[in-house]
Scaffold this motif. Structure first.
Motif, PDB file in Angstrom:
ATOM      1  N   ARG A   4       8.094  13.619  35.746  1.00  7.52           N
ATOM      2  CA  ARG A   4       8.121  13.319  37.135  1.00  7.52           C
ATOM      3  C   ARG A   4       8.812  14.870  38.277  1.00  7.52           C
ATOM      4  O   ARG A   4       9.615  16.060  37.732  1.00  7.52           O
ATOM      5  N   VAL A   5       8.286  15.063  39.310  1.00  6.55           N
ATOM      6  CA  VAL A   5       8.296  15.672  40.231  1.00  6.55           C
ATOM      7  C   VAL A   5       8.559  15.417  41.714  1.00  6.55           C
ATOM      8  O   VAL A   5       9.295  14.382  42.118  1.00  6.55           O
ATOM      9  N   HIS A   6       9.735  16.281  41.738  1.00  4.26           N
ATOM     10  CA  HIS A   6      11.093  16.640  42.522  1.00  4.26           C
ATOM     11  C   HIS A   6      10.871  17.378  44.046  1.00  4.26           C
ATOM     12  O   HIS A   6      10.495  18.853  43.327  1.00  4.26           O
ATOM     13  N   PHE A   7      10.883  17.238  44.673  1.00  3.64           N
ATOM     14  CA  PHE A   7       9.977  18.196  45.358  1.00  3.64           C
ATOM     15  C   PHE A   7      11.962  18.019  46.905  1.00  3.64           C
ATOM     16  O   PHE A   7      12.411  17.265  47.012  1.00  3.64           O
ATOM     17  N   LEU A   8      11.734  19.978  47.077  1.00  5.36           N
ATOM     18  CA  LEU A   8      12.924  20.365  47.725  1.00  5.36           C
ATOM     19  C   LEU A   8      12.723  20.784  48.387  1.00  5.36           C
ATOM     20  O   LEU A   8      11.587  21.420  48.523  1.00  5.36           O
ATOM     21  N   PRO A   9      12.899  20.774  49.389  1.00  7.66           N
ATOM     22  CA  PRO A   9      14.720  20.345  49.803  1.00  7.66           C
ATOM     23  C   PRO A   9      14.586  19.037  50.664  1.00  7.66           C
ATOM     24  O   PRO A   9      15.156  18.796  51.404  1.00  7.66           O
ATOM     25  N   ASP A  10      13.078  18.585  50.755  1.00 10.76           N
ATOM     26  CA  ASP A  10      12.783  17.121  51.450  1.00 10.76           C
ATOM     27  C   ASP A  10      13.646  15.376  50.481  1.00 10.76           C
ATOM     28  O   ASP A  10      13.771  14.838  51.235  1.00 10.76           O
ATOM     29  N   ASP A  11      14.017  16.099  49.092  1.00 11.32           N
ATOM     30  CA  ASP A  11      14.385  15.422  48.392  1.00 11.32           C
ATOM     31  C   ASP A  11      13.647  14.218  48.187  1.00 11.32           C
ATOM     32  O   ASP A  11      14.025  12.941  47.786  1.00 11.32           O
ATOM     33  N   VAL A  12      12.432  14.274  47.462  1.00  6.76           N
ATOM     34  CA  VAL A  12      12.002  13.389  46.871  1.00  6.76           C
ATOM     35  C   VAL A  12      11.135  13.532  45.853  1.00  6.76           C
ATOM     36  O   VAL A  12      10.781  14.634  45.470  1.00  6.76           O
ATOM     37  N   THR A  13      10.876  12.265  45.494  1.00  7.76           N
ATOM     38  CA  THR A  13      10.546  12.510  44.155  1.00  7.76           C
ATOM     39  C   THR A  13       9.346  11.557  43.392  1.00  7.76           C
ATOM     40  O   THR A  13       9.599  10.242  43.536  1.00  7.76           O
ATOM     41  N   VAL A  14       8.606  11.829  42.665  1.00  9.70           N
ATOM     42  CA  VAL A  14       7.380  10.921  42.501  1.00  9.70           C
ATOM     43  C   VAL A  14       6.576  11.452  41.110  1.00  9.70           C
ATOM     44  O   VAL A  14       7.450  12.123  40.472  1.00  9.70           O
ATOM     45  N   ASP A  15       6.300  10.273  40.438  1.00 11.52           N
ATOM     46  CA  ASP A  15       6.342  10.230  39.061  1.00 11.52           C
ATOM     47  C   ASP A  15       4.289  10.586  38.975  1.00 11.52           C
ATOM     48  O   ASP A  15       3.865  10.316  40.301  1.00 11.52           O
ATOM     49  N   ALA A  16       3.617  11.727  38.674  1.00 12.51           N
ATOM     50  CA  ALA A  16       2.290  11.955  38.030  1.00 12.51           C
ATOM     51  C   ALA A  16       1.853  12.183  36.926  1.00 12.51           C
ATOM     52  O   ALA A  16       2.985  11.872  36.144  1.00 12.51           O
ATOM     53  N   ARG A  28       0.694  12.426  47.656  1.00 16.43           N
ATOM     54  CA  ARG A  28       0.921  11.068  47.582  1.00 16.43           C
ATOM     55  C   ARG A  28       1.954  11.408  48.257  1.00 16.43           C
ATOM     56  O   ARG A  28       2.633  10.298  48.296  1.00 16.43           O
ATOM     57  N   ALA A  29       3.333  12.056  47.772  1.00 21.07           N
ATOM     58  CA  ALA A  29       4.774  11.814  48.549  1.00 21.07           C
ATOM     59  C   ALA A  29       5.086  12.095  49.789  1.00 21.07           C
ATOM     60  O   ALA A  29       6.596  11.608  49.886  1.00 21.07           O
ATOM     61  N   GLY A  30       4.341  12.188  50.428  1.00 25.00           N
ATOM     62  CA  GLY A  30       4.120  12.500  51.565  1.00 25.00           C
ATOM     63  C   GLY A  30       4.620  13.363  52.229  1.00 25.00           C
ATOM     64  O   GLY A  30       5.642  13.583  52.852  1.00 25.00           O
ATOM     65  N   PRO A  64       2.712  19.901  31.383  1.00 23.46           N
ATOM     66  CA  PRO A  64       2.982  19.255  30.605  1.00 23.46           C
ATOM     67  C   PRO A  64       4.438  19.352  30.382  1.00 23.46           C
ATOM     68  O   PRO A  64       5.445  19.700  29.192  1.00 23.46           O
ATOM     69  N   ARG A  65       5.355  18.860  31.320  1.00 23.79           N
ATOM     70  CA  ARG A  65       6.940  18.582  31.586  1.00 23.79           C
ATOM     71  C   ARG A  65       7.193  17.308  31.775  1.00 23.79           C
ATOM     72  O   ARG A  65       6.864  17.011  32.148  1.00 23.79           O
ATOM     73  N   GLU A  66       8.679  17.155  31.386  1.00 20.40           N
ATOM     74  CA  GLU A  66       9.106  15.880  31.833  1.00 20.40           C
ATOM     75  C   GLU A  66       9.487  15.810  33.083  1.00 20.40           C
ATOM     76  O   GLU A  66       9.206  14.480  34.183  1.00 20.40           O
ATOM     77  N   GLU A  67      10.172  16.435  33.695  1.00 22.38           N
ATOM     78  CA  GLU A  67      10.408  16.649  35.053  1.00 22.38           C
ATOM     79  C   GLU A  67      10.535  18.335  35.519  1.00 22.38           C
ATOM     80  O   GLU A  67      10.254  19.505  34.875  1.00 22.38           O
ATOM     81  N   LEU A  68       9.730  18.416  37.160  1.00 22.56           N
ATOM     82  CA  LEU A  68       9.420  19.640  37.548  1.00 22.56           C
ATOM     83  C   LEU A  68      10.005  19.509  39.213  1.00 22.56           C
ATOM     84  O   LEU A  68       9.919  18.587  39.771  1.00 22.56           O
ATOM     85  N   MET A  69      10.853  20.918  39.462  1.00 27.34           N
ATOM     86  CA  MET A  69      11.482  21.136  40.651  1.00 27.34           C
ATOM     87  C   MET A  69      10.648  21.485  40.977  1.00 27.34           C
ATOM     88  O   MET A  69      10.205  22.789  40.990  1.00 27.34           O
ATOM     89  N   ILE A  70      10.466  21.838  43.045  1.00 32.02           N
ATOM     90  CA  ILE A  70       9.529  22.415  43.213  1.00 32.02           C
ATOM     91  C   ILE A  70      10.277  22.702  44.362  1.00 32.02           C
ATOM     92  O   ILE A  70      10.200  21.253  45.505  1.00 32.02           O
ATOM     93  N   ASN A  71      10.517  24.024  45.095  1.00 35.17           N
ATOM     94  CA  ASN A  71      11.070  24.682  46.023  1.00 35.17           C
ATOM     95  C   ASN A  71      10.269  24.610  47.477  1.00 35.17           C
ATOM     96  O   ASN A  71       9.712  25.563  47.323  1.00 35.17           O
ATOM     97  N   LEU A  72       9.789  24.047  48.025  1.00 32.11           N
ATOM     98  CA  LEU A  72       9.360  23.903  49.275  1.00 32.11           C
ATOM     99  C   LEU A  72       9.792  25.243  50.230  1.00 32.11           C
ATOM    100  O   LEU A  72      10.894  25.180  50.938  1.00 32.11           O
TER     101      LEU A  72
END
Length: 78
Positions: A4-16, A28-30, A64-72
């Motif tokens: 589960r990838v979470h993009f900040l500050p856009d606050d968009v989450t997508v599975d990959a 793909r997440a826009g 290979p992680r369950e969740e990844l938060m990315i700060n743009l």
């Protein structure tokens, strides 16, 4: 394995999938990540992971992680 990838500050989450290119996931997440050379040397696609690690999105595959938060961050020169 699904990440589960979470993009900040856009606050968009997508599975990959593990191993999927980060730029493809963002597209793909826009979510826009600027690019330049697409080889990692220009640093236009630099993003920060939640632990503070700085990576270049154009040469990074999802780990290979369950969740990844990315700060743009955006560089006005790109």
């Amino acid at each position: 394995m699904i990440v589960r990838v979470h993009f900040l500050p856009d606050d968009v989450t997508v599975d990959a999938e593990v191993g999927e290119a980060l730029l493809d996931v963002a597209d793909r997440a826009g979510v826009f990540i600027p690019t330049g050379c697409l080889m990692g040397s220009c640093h236009a696609c630099t993003v920060e992971l939640e632990d503070g690690e700085i990576i270049r999105a154009c040469i990074t595959a999802l780990p290979p992680r369950e969740e990844l938060m990315i700060n743009l961050s955006s560089d006005p020169t790109w």
